[in-house]
Design a protein around this motif. Structure first.
Motif, PDB file in Angstrom:
ATOM      1  N   PHE A 175       0.838  -1.189   0.000  1.00 31.75           N
ATOM      2  CA  PHE A 175       0.000   0.000   0.000  1.00 31.75           C
ATOM      3  C   PHE A 175       0.879   1.247   0.000  1.00 31.75           C
ATOM      4  O   PHE A 175       1.887   1.297   0.702  1.00 31.75           O
ATOM      5  N   VAL A 176       0.480   2.243  -0.751  1.00 29.47           N
ATOM      6  CA  VAL A 176       1.155   3.542  -0.749  1.00 29.47           C
ATOM      7  C   VAL A 176       0.095   4.590  -0.480  1.00 29.47           C
ATOM      8  O   VAL A 176      -0.963   4.578  -1.105  1.00 29.47           O
ATOM      9  N   CYS A 177       0.361   5.484   0.466  1.00 32.61           N
ATOM     10  CA  CYS A 177      -0.598   6.553   0.720  1.00 32.61           C
ATOM     11  C   CYS A 177       0.125   7.891   0.666  1.00 32.61           C
ATOM     12  O   CYS A 177       1.305   7.992   0.973  1.00 32.61           O
ATOM     13  N   SER A 178      -0.600   8.890   0.247  1.00 32.65           N
ATOM     14  CA  SER A 178      -0.045  10.225   0.173  1.00 32.65           C
ATOM     15  C   SER A 178      -1.192  11.218   0.332  1.00 32.65           C
ATOM     16  O   SER A 178      -2.234  11.071  -0.303  1.00 32.65           O
ATOM     17  N   GLU A 179      -1.004  12.192   1.180  1.00 30.82           N
ATOM     18  CA  GLU A 179      -2.033  13.210   1.388  1.00 30.82           C
ATOM     19  C   GLU A 179      -1.339  14.539   1.606  1.00 30.82           C
ATOM     20  O   GLU A 179      -0.338  14.638   2.310  1.00 30.82           O
ATOM     21  N   THR A 230       1.714  14.116   4.199  1.00 30.17           N
ATOM     22  CA  THR A 230       1.811  12.801   4.827  1.00 30.17           C
ATOM     23  C   THR A 230       2.071  11.780   3.733  1.00 30.17           C
ATOM     24  O   THR A 230       1.395  11.784   2.703  1.00 30.17           O
ATOM     25  N   TRP A 231       3.048  10.926   3.978  1.00 27.18           N
ATOM     26  CA  TRP A 231       3.403   9.906   2.991  1.00 27.18           C
ATOM     27  C   TRP A 231       3.709   8.622   3.733  1.00 27.18           C
ATOM     28  O   TRP A 231       4.384   8.626   4.757  1.00 27.18           O
ATOM     29  N   CYS A 232       3.181   7.508   3.241  1.00 27.96           N
ATOM     30  CA  CYS A 232       3.511   6.234   3.862  1.00 27.96           C
ATOM     31  C   CYS A 232       3.669   5.159   2.797  1.00 27.96           C
ATOM     32  O   CYS A 232       3.165   5.284   1.681  1.00 27.96           O
TER      33      CYS A 232
END
Length: 163
Positions: A126-130, A137-139
């Motif tokens: 999973f890649v998340c970015s906001e 925020t990045w994970c």
């Protein structure tokens, strides 16, 4: 009547050495699934003007993925830095099928020069970015076999840049 075992062994070893005589150390490269990876291969002085390429399998004509006579081909791009004597191939949008053995090649009369490359593709779950006005925020969640790694980064821009 029959050649001795030593004679036979000598010819087998000679044939085997001819097949691998032009290889150097193995280059190990890893990249994340869905991302790009660079494969950099050096070559000796005097080969600056020669064609370079990246290939898989036995490096037959159908196994060549890209050459320096092409800037981009499918998910591959290549650049030859002649001053540093290094050519770099970028493989875009990595997937698990990209993992495995490659060869960097330099075309020359007779036998080409090869360097083995081993590419590992790290699976990404999973890649998340906001991003809002002041916060990024990045994970990234990685599947590392028996372990799962979470990389989480938050950048706060409310105080302005660091001075």
């Amino acid at each position: 009547m029959f050649p001795s075992f030593g004679f036979f062994l000598f010819h087998v070893v000679t044939v085997a050495l001819i097949c691998v005589a032009s290889t150097a150390a193995v280059i190990h490269v890893s990249g994340y699934e869905g991302r790009d990876v660079n494969v950099s291969c050096s070559y000796g002085e005097g080969y600056e003007s020669y064609e370079k390429y990246l290939c898989r399998n036995d490096c037959g004509d159908s196994d060549v993925l890209i050459t320096t006579t092409e800037a981009k081909k499918n998910k591959y791009s290549i650049y030859d830095d002649k001053k540093r004597r290094v050519f770099t191939t970028t493989i875009s949008d990595l997937s698990s099928v990209d993992a495995g053995k490659y060869w960097c090649g330099v075309t020359r009369t007779g036998k080409d020069i090869y360097t083995e490359v081993r590419l590992e593709v790290v699976p990404v779950i999973f890649v998340c970015s906001e991003k809002n006005t002041n916060l990024l925020t990045w994970c990234l969640i990685l599947n590392l076999g028996s372990n799962i790694m979470v990389i989480f980064i938050v950048l706060d821009f409310t105080q302005g840049p660091i001075r």
